[in-house]
Motif scaffolding. Structure first.
Motif, PDB file in Angstrom:
ATOM      1  N   ALA A 149      30.467  18.019  19.130  1.00  9.93           N
ATOM      2  CA  ALA A 149      30.312  16.676  19.697  1.00  9.93           C
ATOM      3  C   ALA A 149      31.567  16.289  20.479  1.00  9.93           C
ATOM      4  CB  ALA A 149      30.032  15.662  18.589  1.00  9.93           C
ATOM      5  N   HIS A 150      32.702  16.849  20.082  1.00 12.31           N
ATOM      6  CA  HIS A 150      33.946  16.595  20.805  1.00 12.31           C
ATOM      7  C   HIS A 150      33.846  17.099  22.246  1.00 12.31           C
ATOM      8  CE1 HIS A 150      38.093  16.736  22.058  1.00 12.31           C
ATOM      9  NE2 HIS A 150      38.009  18.051  22.185  1.00 12.31           N
ATOM     10  N   TYR A 151      33.255  18.263  22.433  1.00 13.98           N
ATOM     11  CA  TYR A 151      33.163  18.848  23.762  1.00 13.98           C
ATOM     12  C   TYR A 151      32.175  18.110  24.658  1.00 13.98           C
ATOM     13  CZ  TYR A 151      35.930  22.731  22.082  1.00 13.98           C
ATOM     14  OH  TYR A 151      36.939  23.480  21.575  1.00 13.98           O
ATOM     15  N   THR A 152      31.215  17.451  24.086  1.00  9.87           N
ATOM     16  CA  THR A 152      30.246  16.717  24.894  1.00  9.87           C
ATOM     17  C   THR A 152      30.714  15.304  25.211  1.00  9.87           C
ATOM     18  OG1 THR A 152      29.064  15.921  22.940  1.00  9.87           O
ATOM     19  CG2 THR A 152      28.326  18.016  23.888  1.00  9.87           C
ATOM     20  N   GLY A 153      31.899  14.940  24.722  1.00 13.78           N
ATOM     21  CA  GLY A 153      32.440  13.615  24.994  1.00 13.78           C
ATOM     22  C   GLY A 153      31.995  12.562  24.004  1.00 13.78           C
ATOM     23  N   TYR A 154      31.248  12.966  22.990  1.00 10.98           N
ATOM     24  CA  TYR A 154      30.749  12.003  22.010  1.00 10.98           C
ATOM     25  C   TYR A 154      31.837  11.593  21.018  1.00 10.98           C
ATOM     26  CZ  TYR A 154      27.972   9.984  18.260  1.00 10.98           C
ATOM     27  OH  TYR A 154      27.482   9.151  17.296  1.00 10.98           O
ATOM     28  N   ALA A 155      32.653  12.516  20.588  1.00  9.62           N
ATOM     29  CA  ALA A 155      33.686  12.230  19.594  1.00  9.62           C
ATOM     30  C   ALA A 155      35.034  12.705  20.115  1.00  9.62           C
ATOM     31  CB  ALA A 155      33.370  12.934  18.279  1.00  9.62           C
ATOM     32  N   PHE A 156      35.995  11.799  20.155  1.00  6.27           N
ATOM     33  CA  PHE A 156      37.328  12.154  20.623  1.00  6.27           C
ATOM     34  C   PHE A 156      38.319  12.323  19.485  1.00  6.27           C
ATOM     35  CE2 PHE A 156      35.395   9.911  24.186  1.00  6.27           C
ATOM     36  CZ  PHE A 156      35.519  10.884  25.158  1.00  6.27           C
TER      37      PHE A 156
END
Length: 72
Positions: A17-24
């Motif tokens: 999810a980090h790579y999709t911009g959902y979780a930073f």
């Protein structure tokens, strides 16, 4: 320096999810029950096909600036 110890068990899929911009960032709860928000990118070196699993130590300076993250 300050040291924080915590365990993580995040699946590979959830970490992506980090790579999709959902979780930073990742919210972790330390052994002392403190909640810390750590940038997800700091965990990249520890990512395996199983995800993020294991015990970690976060080391910061006196101003809580990141120094290093270690897998124990």
């Amino acid at each position: 320096m300050k040291q924080y110890y915590f365990n993580l068990n995040i699946s590979y899929h959830d970490y992506l999810a980090h790579y999709t911009g959902y979780a930073f960032s990742i919210l972790v709860v330390t052994d002392e029950r403190l909640k810390l928000q750590v940038p997800a990118s700091r965990f990249r070196p520890f990512l395996t096909q199983l995800g993020l699993r294991g015990r970690f130590r976060l080391i910061t300076d006196q101003n809580n600036k990141f120094i290093r993250l270690e897998s124990l």
